[in-house]
Design a protein around this motif. Sequence first.
Motif, PDB file in Angstrom:
ATOM      1  N   LYS A 263       0.856  -1.178   0.000  1.00  0.00           N
ATOM      2  CA  LYS A 263       0.000   0.000   0.000  1.00  0.00           C
ATOM      3  C   LYS A 263       0.896   1.234   0.000  1.00  0.00           C
ATOM      4  N   GLY A 264       0.472   2.245  -0.744  1.00  0.00           N
ATOM      5  CA  GLY A 264       1.212   3.503  -0.738  1.00  0.00           C
ATOM      6  C   GLY A 264       2.340   3.545  -1.752  1.00  0.00           C
ATOM      7  N   GLU A 265       3.226   4.513  -1.549  1.00  0.00           N
ATOM      8  CA  GLU A 265       4.337   4.746  -2.466  1.00  0.00           C
ATOM      9  C   GLU A 265       5.556   5.152  -1.657  1.00  0.00           C
ATOM     10  N   ALA A 266       6.717   4.674  -2.081  1.00  0.00           N
ATOM     11  CA  ALA A 266       7.958   4.985  -1.365  1.00  0.00           C
ATOM     12  C   ALA A 266       8.200   6.494  -1.359  1.00  0.00           C
ATOM     13  N   PRO A 267       8.426   7.090  -0.183  1.00  0.00           N
ATOM     14  CA  PRO A 267       8.730   8.519  -0.126  1.00  0.00           C
ATOM     15  C   PRO A 267      10.149   8.814  -0.614  1.00  0.00           C
ATOM     16  N   PHE A 268      10.336  10.036  -1.117  1.00  0.00           N
ATOM     17  CA  PHE A 268      11.645  10.521  -1.532  1.00  0.00           C
ATOM     18  C   PHE A 268      12.281  11.285  -0.377  1.00  0.00           C
ATOM     19  N   PHE A 269      13.613  11.204  -0.293  1.00  0.00           N
ATOM     20  CA  PHE A 269      14.362  11.928   0.747  1.00  0.00           C
ATOM     21  C   PHE A 269      15.542  12.654   0.135  1.00  0.00           C
ATOM     22  N   PHE A 270      15.695  13.918   0.546  1.00  0.00           N
ATOM     23  CA  PHE A 270      16.902  14.665   0.198  1.00  0.00           C
ATOM     24  C   PHE A 270      17.452  15.261   1.483  1.00  0.00           C
ATOM     25  N   PHE A 271      18.691  14.877   1.833  1.00  0.00           N
ATOM     26  CA  PHE A 271      19.338  15.387   3.041  1.00  0.00           C
ATOM     27  C   PHE A 271      20.250  16.557   2.690  1.00  0.00           C
ATOM     28  N   ARG A 272      20.004  17.691   3.335  1.00  0.00           N
ATOM     29  CA  ARG A 272      20.902  18.826   3.200  1.00  0.00           C
ATOM     30  C   ARG A 272      22.038  18.664   4.216  1.00  0.00           C
ATOM     31  N   ASN A 273      23.208  19.093   3.843  1.00  0.00           N
ATOM     32  CA  ASN A 273      24.389  19.053   4.726  1.00  0.00           C
ATOM     33  C   ASN A 273      24.838  17.633   5.049  1.00  0.00           C
ATOM     34  N   ILE A 274      24.764  16.736   4.094  1.00  0.00           N
ATOM     35  CA  ILE A 274      25.302  15.395   4.291  1.00  0.00           C
ATOM     36  C   ILE A 274      26.466  15.225   3.312  1.00  0.00           C
ATOM     37  N   ASN A 275      27.624  14.767   3.806  1.00  0.00           N
ATOM     38  CA  ASN A 275      28.754  14.606   2.895  1.00  0.00           C
ATOM     39  C   ASN A 275      28.664  13.276   2.160  1.00  0.00           C
ATOM     40  N   SER A 276      29.427  13.135   1.104  1.00  0.00           N
ATOM     41  CA  SER A 276      29.322  11.964   0.234  1.00  0.00           C
ATOM     42  C   SER A 276      29.659  10.670   0.972  1.00  0.00           C
ATOM     43  N   GLN A 277      30.631  10.719   1.901  1.00  0.00           N
ATOM     44  CA  GLN A 277      31.008   9.508   2.636  1.00  0.00           C
ATOM     45  C   GLN A 277      29.872   9.025   3.536  1.00  0.00           C
ATOM     46  N   LYS A 278      29.254   9.958   4.261  1.00  0.00           N
ATOM     47  CA  LYS A 278      28.131   9.589   5.137  1.00  0.00           C
ATOM     48  C   LYS A 278      26.962   9.084   4.298  1.00  0.00           C
ATOM     49  N   ASN A 279      26.774   9.676   3.139  1.00  0.00           N
ATOM     50  CA  ASN A 279      25.711   9.244   2.230  1.00  0.00           C
ATOM     51  C   ASN A 279      25.900   7.774   1.847  1.00  0.00           C
ATOM     52  N   ILE A 280      27.129   7.413   1.524  1.00  0.00           N
ATOM     53  CA  ILE A 280      27.453   6.021   1.156  1.00  0.00           C
ATOM     54  C   ILE A 280      27.218   5.094   2.350  1.00  0.00           C
ATOM     55  N   GLU A 281      27.670   5.526   3.522  1.00  0.00           N
ATOM     56  CA  GLU A 281      27.542   4.688   4.724  1.00  0.00           C
ATOM     57  C   GLU A 281      26.078   4.435   5.091  1.00  0.00           C
ATOM     58  N   VAL A 282      25.244   5.446   4.915  1.00  0.00           N
ATOM     59  CA  VAL A 282      23.805   5.276   5.175  1.00  0.00           C
ATOM     60  C   VAL A 282      23.216   4.244   4.224  1.00  0.00           C
ATOM     61  N   LYS A 283      23.612   4.317   2.951  1.00  0.00           N
ATOM     62  CA  LYS A 283      23.104   3.350   1.964  1.00  0.00           C
ATOM     63  C   LYS A 283      23.585   1.938   2.299  1.00  0.00           C
ATOM     64  N   ASN A 317       8.945  -5.370  -6.703  1.00  0.00           N
ATOM     65  CA  ASN A 317      10.234  -4.697  -6.419  1.00  0.00           C
ATOM     66  C   ASN A 317      10.342  -4.221  -4.957  1.00  0.00           C
ATOM     67  N   ARG A 318       9.207  -3.973  -4.299  1.00  0.00           N
ATOM     68  CA  ARG A 318       9.149  -3.577  -2.888  1.00  0.00           C
ATOM     69  C   ARG A 318      10.106  -2.422  -2.537  1.00  0.00           C
ATOM     70  N   ILE A 319      10.206  -1.464  -3.446  1.00  0.00           N
ATOM     71  CA  ILE A 319      11.036  -0.274  -3.187  1.00  0.00           C
ATOM     72  C   ILE A 319      10.367   0.539  -2.085  1.00  0.00           C
ATOM     73  N   ALA A 320      11.084   0.724  -0.967  1.00  0.00           N
ATOM     74  CA  ALA A 320      10.505   1.380   0.212  1.00  0.00           C
ATOM     75  C   ALA A 320      11.005   2.809   0.425  1.00  0.00           C
ATOM     76  N   ILE A 321      12.157   3.131  -0.135  1.00  0.00           N
ATOM     77  CA  ILE A 321      12.797   4.437   0.074  1.00  0.00           C
ATOM     78  C   ILE A 321      13.449   4.897  -1.221  1.00  0.00           C
ATOM     79  N   LYS A 322      13.388   6.205  -1.485  1.00  0.00           N
ATOM     80  CA  LYS A 322      14.072   6.774  -2.645  1.00  0.00           C
ATOM     81  C   LYS A 322      14.947   7.931  -2.173  1.00  0.00           C
ATOM     82  N   LEU A 323      16.243   7.812  -2.437  1.00  0.00           N
ATOM     83  CA  LEU A 323      17.219   8.774  -1.939  1.00  0.00           C
ATOM     84  C   LEU A 323      17.712   9.687  -3.059  1.00  0.00           C
ATOM     85  N   ILE A 324      17.596  10.986  -2.848  1.00  0.00           N
ATOM     86  CA  ILE A 324      18.040  11.981  -3.823  1.00  0.00           C
ATOM     87  C   ILE A 324      19.394  12.518  -3.359  1.00  0.00           C
TER      88      ILE A 324
END
Length: 376
Positions: A263-283, A317-324
Amino acid sequence: MDGGYYAIKGFEYQIDKNILEILKETDVNKAINIEQNQDIDTADFVMQVKYKEATKFTPSTVKKPVIQLIDEYKKDNSKKYILYCFFKDFNGYTESTSIDLILGSSKTNYTQQEKTDFEKSFELKFSPQFDIQLEQTIREIQNLNYNEDESIIFHSRASNFLRNLVVNNAPNQISNRTCTKNDLIELFKNDRKVIFKNSFRFFKGEESYFKKMKKDFFTSNNVDKTIKIFIIELDGSKSNSEIVLLLKKISEKYFKQLTRDIKGEAPFFFFRNINSQKNIEVKEQLVKAKIIFKDGYDFLNSKFNLASITSKSTKENRIAIKLINSETELNQVINFNFNTMKEIYQFFKIKPLTINQDIRETNIEIKNSNEILKII
């Protein structure tokens, strides 16, 4: 640092005074000019606004703005000229302080007749402190038949509107910095960009602030196909696991993985002030937690694929999160035609990102990103 703080607060104080002057007008179509020749001016008056929270009043502290007002008066003596000012301590001086005392060594630059005539049209007005004027502004909005909660929200909207009038109109377009009471009334009626700022927290208290955000925006049990885009300003103190928890909590509200369907649709997220390394680690943590996400990059060294990140969640596909990953990609997602409604939620510390599309926005000011879970 302190100078910047007082400068920003002074500008916000001036914005509130603008709102007060606009809303007190009986003629809803009468233009109030903002940051043109002076801080505020109309067909009837010219006003300088000074907010000096850390300064004691002496006549010399207002010499410069008074000289500016005298020079304006010499061009047009048909208006009233007002210096509206707040100081930490008025130091025993009164609003009747003489022009000669204020001008000091510059008093000989004007004839006695010029000074006498100006004094008849001049008013030195000691103003209330920041919080009291804010309350006055909220009450003035309530006079338009809105309740207190609505008035606090509309205060933030009006502040942002007037701020943008100044910021978005360069000196060669200064004549566009104009607003009427009717402009604000229409703004409130057609509001699609709700902004909750700390003025709401100030009036209602922190607990009520969080409760209202949760009740109004995050307690609905209805899960639909509305595209929800979350723009979150991080403060640098949030750990990877806390970011993942935040992603999971928000996703679970809008994307339900049932036994045989979704049910529903995966929300999109955009984090301001996140560096590329932390972005990778979160993924990496999302992968370890077996949470399926899309970020628009399907293989090593690929280019951003808008079709990939905007693909619909399905039971397969059960995509739950979309990261920008960037503001450029964010704009592409916002501009994409999903053939369904879109909503943007921004959690910001200083200023929300400007979204130029006519899209419903809810912008919530936070002191730190840890507050988001209290609201969600």
